[in-house]
Motif scaffolding. Structure first.
Motif, short mmCIF file in Angstrom:
data_model
loop_
_atom_site.label_atom_id
_atom_site.label_comp_id
_atom_site.label_asym_id
_atom_site.label_seq_id
_atom_site.Cartn_x
_atom_site.Cartn_y
_atom_site.Cartn_z
N ILE A 125 40.08 38.00 29.41
CA ILE A 125 40.80 37.72 30.64
C ILE A 125 41.54 38.97 31.06
N ASP A 126 41.17 39.54 32.20
CA ASP A 126 41.87 40.71 32.73
C ASP A 126 43.03 40.22 33.58
N LEU A 127 44.25 40.49 33.12
CA LEU A 127 45.43 39.95 33.80
C LEU A 127 45.72 40.67 35.11
N ASP A 128 45.23 41.91 35.27
CA ASP A 128 45.48 42.64 36.51
C ASP A 128 44.51 42.21 37.61
N ILE A 154 35.73 37.02 31.91
CA ILE A 154 34.37 37.34 31.48
C ILE A 154 34.06 36.55 30.22
N GLN A 155 32.92 35.88 30.23
CA GLN A 155 32.45 35.21 29.02
C GLN A 155 31.02 35.64 28.76
N GLY A 156 30.80 36.21 27.58
CA GLY A 156 29.45 36.66 27.23
C GLY A 156 28.87 37.65 28.20
N GLY A 157 29.72 38.47 28.81
CA GLY A 157 29.25 39.48 29.76
C GLY A 157 29.14 39.01 31.19
N ASP A 158 29.38 37.71 31.44
CA ASP A 158 29.26 37.16 32.79
C ASP A 158 30.64 36.81 33.35
#
Length: 220
Positions: free
Chosen positions: A135-138, A143-147
């Motif tokens: 999880i990118d907070l910015d 992203i899960q498994g590259g997706d």
């Protein structure tokens, strides 16, 4: 060790000994014995050991232009020992000033110091990871498994809260308070609904249901 050092020294006997020591310490070394041969090698260096007195004169007269090619740490080697000479050298852009004669061990220690100081620092991470989910907070990207997975604002906030507190159990009322921002909501079923949506959008997400208690994100 992949760092490259440039030694600029017109005393060939001194240079040969230094190059042997520097290579023995694991550095890739470049060498120049006069100012005219420096510019083409400067851009390849991570640090420069620079004699002040070159055949063309004081190397400080060239230092500003060389640093424009690439701003790297410079350690000056010189027999000029006065305080004013040291001040001039440092004010000209050098990082350090070592007077001759000197111990090679001290030069190596100073090289290590300035290479550490000049190394780019890794950007601080502002993300949370749990399982195969990042999880990118910015950017608020999940992203899960590259997706990439698209979540609503509340789904995202709920996911972040559970991920940051992985391993802890929260009641539905506590989740309402922490994620929705208030203690009372028409029905705690809204928490159940959002948990279900997260499970559907993020297959394999490990949010446990503790019957009669609440929910917990499993820690890694």
């Amino acid at each position: 060790m992949n760092q490259t050092l440039l030694l600029v020294e017109d005393d060939r006997n001194l240079a040969d000994g230094l190059l042997e020591s520097l290579k023995g310490a694991g550095y890739h070394c470049l060498y120049a014995d006069c100012a005219s041969n420096v510019a083409e090698q400067w851009a390849q260096a991570d640090l420069v050991v620079l004699d002040r007195q070159l055949p063309e004169g004081d190397s400080l007269s060239y230092l500003g232009d060389w640093l424009k090619i690439k701003h790297v740490p410079v350690i000056l080697l010189t027999a000029m020992v006065s305080v004013s000479d040291k001040v001039i050298g440092l004010d000209s852009g050098a990082k350090d000033y070592l007077t001759k004669p000197f111990a090679e061990e001290e030069l190596l220690a100073r090289i290590r110091l300035h290479l550490r100081s000049g190394a780019p620092e890794a950007a601080p991470s502002n993300s949370v990871s749990v399982g195969d989910i990042t999880i990118d907070l910015d950017s608020r990207e999940v992203i899960q498994g590259g997706d990439a997975v698209t979540l609503t604002r509340t789904e995202f906030e709920l996911l972040v809260f559970l991920a940051k507190n992985a391993g802890r159990v929260f009641t539905r009322d506590e989740l309402l308070d922490q994620v929705w921002g208030y203690n009372h909501y028409p029905t705690t079923r809204t928490v159940d609904t959002h948990i279900l949506q997260l499970r559907q959008k993020l297959p394999g997400i490990e949010i446990e249901t503790l019957r009669g208690v609440g929910y917990r994100m499993k820690s890694a």
